[in-house]
Design an enzyme around this catalytic site. Sequence first.
Site, short mmCIF file in Angstrom:
data_model
loop_
_atom_site.label_atom_id
_atom_site.label_comp_id
_atom_site.label_asym_id
_atom_site.label_seq_id
_atom_site.Cartn_x
_atom_site.Cartn_y
_atom_site.Cartn_z
CG PHE A 17 -42.23 -0.89 -20.97
CD1 PHE A 17 -42.49 -2.37 -21.18
CD2 PHE A 17 -43.05 0.06 -21.88
CE1 PHE A 17 -43.31 -2.59 -22.02
CE2 PHE A 17 -44.32 -0.57 -22.65
CZ PHE A 17 -44.11 -2.09 -22.78
CB ILE A 18 -39.78 1.50 -25.11
CG1 ILE A 18 -41.32 1.81 -24.47
CG2 ILE A 18 -39.66 1.41 -26.27
CD1 ILE A 18 -41.71 3.28 -25.17
CG LEU A 78 -36.42 4.62 -25.96
CD1 LEU A 78 -35.81 3.41 -26.24
CD2 LEU A 78 -37.81 4.38 -26.43
CE1 TYR A 87 -45.95 12.59 -17.33
CE2 TYR A 87 -48.07 12.93 -18.38
CZ TYR A 87 -46.89 12.15 -18.36
OH TYR A 87 -46.44 11.24 -19.36
CD GLU A 123 -50.02 12.67 -22.16
OE1 GLU A 123 -49.74 11.68 -21.98
OE2 GLU A 123 -49.98 13.68 -21.30
NE ARG A 164 -52.12 13.84 -19.62
CZ ARG A 164 -52.70 12.93 -19.40
NH1 ARG A 164 -53.54 12.79 -18.74
NH2 ARG A 164 -52.09 11.80 -20.09
CE1 TYR A 167 -43.47 12.45 -21.12
CE2 TYR A 167 -45.85 12.31 -22.14
CZ TYR A 167 -44.30 11.85 -22.02
OH TYR A 167 -44.26 10.79 -22.92
CG ASN A 196 -51.79 4.79 -24.32
OD1 ASN A 196 -51.81 5.59 -25.03
ND2 ASN A 196 -51.79 4.73 -22.92
CE1 TYR A 314 -54.40 12.37 -15.87
CE2 TYR A 314 -56.71 12.73 -15.51
CZ TYR A 314 -55.63 12.02 -16.16
OH TYR A 314 -55.58 10.99 -16.96
C1 UGA Z 1 -49.26 8.15 -20.80
C2 UGA Z 1 -48.21 9.06 -20.92
O1 UGA Z 1 -48.38 10.52 -20.54
C3 UGA Z 1 -47.79 9.04 -22.38
O2 UGA Z 1 -46.55 9.84 -22.67
C4 UGA Z 1 -47.47 7.77 -22.75
O3 UGA Z 1 -46.98 7.78 -24.08
C5 UGA Z 1 -48.57 6.95 -22.71
O4 UGA Z 1 -48.98 6.97 -21.46
C6 UGA Z 1 -48.30 5.35 -23.48
O5 UGA Z 1 -48.27 4.73 -22.44
O6 UGA Z 1 -48.25 5.66 -24.42
P1 UGA Z 1 -51.81 7.90 -20.71
O7 UGA Z 1 -52.44 7.03 -21.85
O8 UGA Z 1 -53.01 8.94 -19.93
O9 UGA Z 1 -50.82 8.75 -21.06
O10 UGA Z 1 -51.30 6.75 -19.33
P2 UGA Z 1 -51.98 5.86 -18.24
O11 UGA Z 1 -51.57 6.31 -17.04
O12 UGA Z 1 -51.72 4.37 -18.80
O13 UGA Z 1 -53.74 6.40 -18.55
C7 UGA Z 1 -54.35 5.96 -19.50
C8 UGA Z 1 -55.93 6.14 -19.06
O14 UGA Z 1 -56.23 5.11 -17.78
C9 UGA Z 1 -56.15 7.40 -18.55
O15 UGA Z 1 -57.51 7.85 -18.87
C10 UGA Z 1 -56.30 7.30 -17.03
O16 UGA Z 1 -56.97 8.40 -16.31
C11 UGA Z 1 -56.63 6.12 -16.68
N1 UGA Z 1 -56.26 5.13 -15.59
C12 UGA Z 1 -55.10 5.03 -14.98
C13 UGA Z 1 -57.37 4.57 -14.78
O17 UGA Z 1 -58.79 4.76 -15.02
N2 UGA Z 1 -57.19 3.82 -13.88
C14 UGA Z 1 -55.67 3.86 -13.52
O18 UGA Z 1 -55.57 2.89 -12.44
C15 UGA Z 1 -54.75 4.34 -13.98
#
Ligand code: UGA
Length: 360
Positions: A17-18, A78, A87, A123, A164, A167, A196, A314
């Site tokens: 992606f990036i 990347l 994770y 993270e 979790r 990573y 994010n 998690y």
């Molecule tokens: C992830 C990666 O672990 C990081 O390394 C990465 O850098 C980061 O994304 C990023 O995109 O920068 P996280 O933010 O937890 O970390 O990733 P997501 O899977 O996008 O989750 C974000 C939040 O949404 C979390 O609280 C998760 O529990 C929640 N979530 C996720 C939902 O509520 N519903 C979903 O369907 C998916």
Amino acid sequence: MTSPAPGTVCVLGAGGFIGSHLSEGLLRAGRRVVGVDRESAKVEHLLGNPAFDFRRFDVRDAAQVNRAVADAAAVVNLASLCNPSLYSTRGLEVVESNYLAALPAIRACRERGRPLVQFSTCEVYGRTLASYLPEGSPAREDPSLWVLSEESTPLVLGPVDRTRWSYAAAKQLLERVIVAEGKERGLRWSIVRPFNFLGARMDYLPGVEGEGTPRVLACFLAALLRGEPLPLVDGGQARRCFTAVEDAVDATIRILDRPGPANGLVFNVGNPANETTIADLAVRMIRAWEEATGDRWAHGTRSVPAAEFYGEGYEDSDRRVPDIARARKVLGWEPRLPLDQVLRAVVGDAVRVHGARLPG
Ligand code: UGA
């Protein structure tokens, strides 16, 4: 040792992606790119560009990494498995990909004297110190306990049975190796901690472009396109600062343009103005879907326990707000794109490509 063409950048993980957005940005800026990846689906549109030298191999192949690094003036790494659903379930691959698989690139950069821009993660900060204080405690409001600064914030990960954090621990160790390589063996380096990033081509639509659970943007897109309630893990109260990938590419190119001032520094790259809860992200994406389709969303959201959604082990990052003073000062960088603008573009594109409804 032959010298590479000036301005040539080796992008390891160019097919992600990036990486795909960074490759586009570098080519637009007139740079040559040696792009390395096992997959090319996200860079198909660049393959015919004579300034894009795409090489298909695994970054664990040290000999090929060495050649790609030799052919460039600077390297951006990347390559990473960075999806939270992996994770806890594929921890060994996650640690291998985020630590061991990055070592050949570091070694090649040091031996060949190439500056390395290593992508890490926000993270590594883990949970905020504020999250360990009792609910309602006034000290929780103190920004020094939740604004994340490269220089002063401790990295707070949970116990090892909270898988979790495997990573984040791997990325943290990688950062520490890079710092030591710089100090003891002269590696020139910068580290990016992304907050994010969002944009086109992020992850995959589950059931259409891949299997499993992607990050939140693609999970919500899939639910919108199927007419299903958007899943909010533990009610969606976690907070994130979503950052347009275009702003992130701008920051990365500014680092490459300033090898002297950026050397030996970690940079938070994120947009504090875009902070929101995941429940609010769902509301904004539903609004973007309604604008794109002209329909009213009738399926709402649903709360899912984290253990059911991700499996045991998690634990969430509660809040991640970057201090970006360093990126502003050293790079002259400012994130510009508001969250709703990014969401309108991504949701609008998905609706155009897949139609308002995918089969459930
Ligand atoms: C992830 C990666 O672990 C990081 O390394 C990465 O850098 C980061 O994304 C990023 O995109 O920068 P996280 O933010 O937890 O970390 O990733 P997501 O899977 O996008 O989750 C974000 C939040 O949404 C979390 O609280 C998760 O529990 C929640 N979530 C996720 C939902 O509520 N519903 C979903 O369907 C998916």
